[in-house]
Scaffold this motif. Structure first.
Motif, PDB file in Angstrom:
ATOM      1  N   SER A  60       0.789  -1.235   0.000  1.00  0.00           N
ATOM      2  CA  SER A  60       0.000   0.000   0.000  1.00  0.00           C
ATOM      3  C   SER A  60       0.819   1.282   0.000  1.00  0.00           C
ATOM      4  CB  SER A  60      -0.948   0.012   1.203  1.00  0.00           C
ATOM      5  OG  SER A  60      -0.224   0.002   2.414  1.00  0.00           O
ATOM      6  N   GLY A  61       2.057   1.268   0.536  1.00  0.00           N
ATOM      7  CA  GLY A  61       2.796   2.523   0.642  1.00  0.00           C
ATOM      8  C   GLY A  61       4.301   2.343   0.655  1.00  0.00           C
ATOM      9  N   GLY A  62       5.011   3.459   0.530  1.00  0.00           N
ATOM     10  CA  GLY A  62       6.456   3.436   0.418  1.00  0.00           C
ATOM     11  C   GLY A  62       7.178   3.004   1.682  1.00  0.00           C
ATOM     12  N   THR A  63       6.775   3.526   2.821  1.00  0.00           N
ATOM     13  CA  THR A  63       7.420   3.123   4.069  1.00  0.00           C
ATOM     14  C   THR A  63       7.210   1.640   4.313  1.00  0.00           C
ATOM     15  OG1 THR A  63       7.204   5.321   5.066  1.00  0.00           O
ATOM     16  CG2 THR A  63       7.433   3.473   6.574  1.00  0.00           C
ATOM     17  N   GLN A  64       6.015   1.164   4.013  1.00  0.00           N
ATOM     18  CA  GLN A  64       5.726  -0.265   4.145  1.00  0.00           C
ATOM     19  C   GLN A  64       6.634  -1.084   3.230  1.00  0.00           C
ATOM     20  OE1 GLN A  64       1.945  -1.969   2.565  1.00  0.00           O
ATOM     21  NE2 GLN A  64       1.492  -2.390   4.712  1.00  0.00           N
ATOM     22  N   ALA A  65       6.809  -0.623   1.994  1.00  0.00           N
ATOM     23  CA  ALA A  65       7.684  -1.329   1.056  1.00  0.00           C
ATOM     24  C   ALA A  65       9.115  -1.371   1.571  1.00  0.00           C
ATOM     25  CB  ALA A  65       7.638  -0.648  -0.311  1.00  0.00           C
ATOM     26  N   ASN A  66       9.624  -0.239   2.032  1.00  0.00           N
ATOM     27  CA  ASN A  66      10.992  -0.185   2.535  1.00  0.00           C
ATOM     28  C   ASN A  66      11.179  -1.086   3.747  1.00  0.00           C
ATOM     29  OD1 ASN A  66      11.813   1.671   0.586  1.00  0.00           O
ATOM     30  ND2 ASN A  66      11.299   3.440   1.858  1.00  0.00           N
ATOM     31  N   SER A 142      13.857   9.108  -8.153  1.00  0.00           N
ATOM     32  CA  SER A 142      14.710  10.221  -7.811  1.00  0.00           C
ATOM     33  C   SER A 142      14.949  10.277  -6.298  1.00  0.00           C
ATOM     34  CB  SER A 142      14.091  11.540  -8.293  1.00  0.00           C
ATOM     35  OG  SER A 142      12.816  11.742  -7.715  1.00  0.00           O
ATOM     36  N   THR A 143      15.989  11.039  -5.919  1.00  0.00           N
ATOM     37  CA  THR A 143      16.349  11.129  -4.511  1.00  0.00           C
ATOM     38  C   THR A 143      15.408  12.064  -3.761  1.00  0.00           C
ATOM     39  OG1 THR A 143      17.791  13.049  -4.754  1.00  0.00           O
ATOM     40  CG2 THR A 143      18.759  10.880  -5.231  1.00  0.00           C
ATOM     41  N   ASP A 171      14.607   2.509  -3.806  1.00  0.00           N
ATOM     42  CA  ASP A 171      13.318   3.107  -3.465  1.00  0.00           C
ATOM     43  C   ASP A 171      12.842   3.874  -4.693  1.00  0.00           C
ATOM     44  OD1 ASP A 171      11.420   5.092  -2.694  1.00  0.00           O
ATOM     45  OD2 ASP A 171      12.174   5.145  -0.643  1.00  0.00           O
ATOM     46  N   GLY A 172      11.759   3.417  -5.291  1.00  0.00           N
ATOM     47  CA  GLY A 172      11.256   4.031  -6.509  1.00  0.00           C
ATOM     48  C   GLY A 172       9.960   4.774  -6.315  1.00  0.00           C
ATOM     49  N   ALA A 173       9.803   5.402  -5.158  1.00  0.00           N
ATOM     50  CA  ALA A 173       8.571   6.153  -4.914  1.00  0.00           C
ATOM     51  C   ALA A 173       8.321   7.168  -6.019  1.00  0.00           C
ATOM     52  CB  ALA A 173       8.643   6.856  -3.550  1.00  0.00           C
ATOM     53  N   TYR A 199      11.268  -0.755  -6.282  1.00  0.00           N
ATOM     54  CA  TYR A 199       9.813  -0.667  -6.410  1.00  0.00           C
ATOM     55  C   TYR A 199       9.391   0.534  -7.238  1.00  0.00           C
ATOM     56  CZ  TYR A 199       9.381   2.593  -2.325  1.00  0.00           C
ATOM     57  OH  TYR A 199       9.461   3.651  -1.435  1.00  0.00           O
ATOM     58  N   LEU A 200       8.235   0.363  -7.860  1.00  0.00           N
ATOM     59  CA  LEU A 200       7.592   1.399  -8.648  1.00  0.00           C
ATOM     60  C   LEU A 200       6.533   2.057  -7.785  1.00  0.00           C
ATOM     61  CD1 LEU A 200       6.996  -0.429 -12.050  1.00  0.00           C
ATOM     62  CD2 LEU A 200       8.273   1.690 -11.781  1.00  0.00           C
ATOM     63  N   GLY A 201       6.685   3.357  -7.559  1.00  0.00           N
ATOM     64  CA  GLY A 201       5.748   4.058  -6.707  1.00  0.00           C
ATOM     65  C   GLY A 201       4.493   4.491  -7.448  1.00  0.00           C
ATOM     66  N   GLY A 202       3.345   4.144  -6.906  1.00  0.00           N
ATOM     67  CA  GLY A 202       2.081   4.601  -7.461  1.00  0.00           C
ATOM     68  C   GLY A 202       1.471   5.743  -6.682  1.00  0.00           C
TER      69      GLY A 202
END
Length: 343
Positions: A60-66, A142-143, A171-173, A199-202
């Motif tokens: 569901s989210g970037g922090t979760q993915a990381n 991007s950073t 991290d591909g947010a 990951y690909l961020g949506g």
């Protein structure tokens, strides 16, 4: 209400996603990511990265993915290396440390790290088994400051990590914004070749929620599903994520939305350049960091919302401005007119 340039997730979702969610609403599907939409989205992604052996997981989210990727890949005594500006070090409330893994931070003026930076950390952690063991390098593209990695920088990092037995995780947010930046020379296929996982961020590019984790390293794939379930990331209605990525990826809508955000940011950047403004760093993505004085910040803040990112002196601060897939030409024009009045 002030128009917000604080982030790229202030709007809901691209209309195509909402339409597809409605149209598919009463079609029964399997749960937990085994639905037709998630499987279709995963296949499209594997085709685009040209890696049929990759495994794709939606969260569901970037922090979760990381958090899940890092805690799943590392053993209890292993650690991860990151830029000091990296999201896992600055903006995740100690999520990685809470799983028992140390984050080694590298100071960087442009948000990027290289093999020389990493080697310095390896050199001072030779007293095994008394010190933690570095096992992963984390970068974002991007950073956090809007810069991007070149193909040479990514391939050099990957080669270094291979030589040093380190995993490379990206991290591909905002990976869509990185890949559509005018100075970019990387492709999505490169990330399928030169990373262990990314990951690909949506969330930050047109989706309601969602990130697609892609694991290229086959030795890390098999039991990843257990980690998703244990961390509460395996949605019963996984279709909600699959539908979104199917829509974003099937005809490159994902990249069209990111490109629009970048182009809108570059219009703002040009307006600041025309009044002689300097920037914290040179960026070509949807994040820009103009350096302004307190009066200029106050005047722009009347009608627009943004973060004061870094105070440089009593008279100068860098502000962060972010455009999104939905940033309209009308709002850009209004903002540019106010920028012109700052001169």
């Amino acid at each position: 209400m002030r128009y917000s340039f604080k982030n790229d997730y202030a709007e809901g979702a691209h209309p195509r996603i909402l339409e597809t969610l409605i149209q598919s609403n009463l079609i029964q599907q399997n749960g937990y990511g085994l639905d037709d939409y998630s499987e279709s989205a995963a296949e499209i992604i594997k085709q685009k990265i040209n890696n049929p052996n990759a495994k794709v997981f939606f969260v569901s989210g970037g922090t979760q993915a990381n958090l899940i990727v890092i805690s799943a890949f590392l053993r209890p005594h292993e650690s991860v290396v990151s830029a000091a500006t990296g999201h896992i070090f600055t903006n995740e409330s100690g999520a990685i440390e809470a799983t028992g893994h140390k984050v080694h931070a590298i100071e960087s003026s442009n948000g990027k790290i290289n093999s020389e930076d990493i080697q310095k950390i390896l050199d001072v952690h030779q007293n095994k088994p008394h010190q933690v063991k570095q096992k992963m390098v984390y970068i974002s593209n991007s950073t956090e400051v809007g810069t991007i990695y070149s193909k040479k920088e990514l391939t050099d990092l990957y080669q270094f990590c291979q030589e040093k037995d380190l995993y490379l995780f990206v991290d591909g947010a905002r990976l869509g914004h990185a890949l559509t930046a005018e100075t970019n020379d990387l492709t999505l296929e490169d990330f399928g070749k030169y990373t262990d996982a990314f990951y690909l961020g949506g969330t930050k590019n047109g989706a309601l929620i969602g990130e697609a984790i892609i694991i290229n390293n086959e030795s890390l794939q098999e039991e990843f599903g257990f980690h998703l379930k244990q961390k509460g990331a395996m949605l019963a209605k996984g279709r909600l994520l699959g539908i979104q990525f199917q829509e974003l990826m099937k005809d490159d809508l994902y990249f069209d939305l990111a490109r629009h955000a970048n182009q809108q940011a570059m219009k703002i950047k040009k307006a600041f350049q025309e009044i002689g403004c300097e920037f914290l760093c040179e960026t070509f993505t949807n994040q820009i960091f103009p350096i302004l004085n307190p009066d200029q910040i106050e005047r722009l803040s009347i009608n627009f919302d943004f973060y004061v990112w870094k105070k440089l002196s009593e008279e100068k601060s860098a502000v962060r401005l972010i455009t999104s897939w939905a940033t309209s030409n009308e709002m850009i024009e209004k903002f540019i007119n106010e920028i012109k009045n700052l001169k």
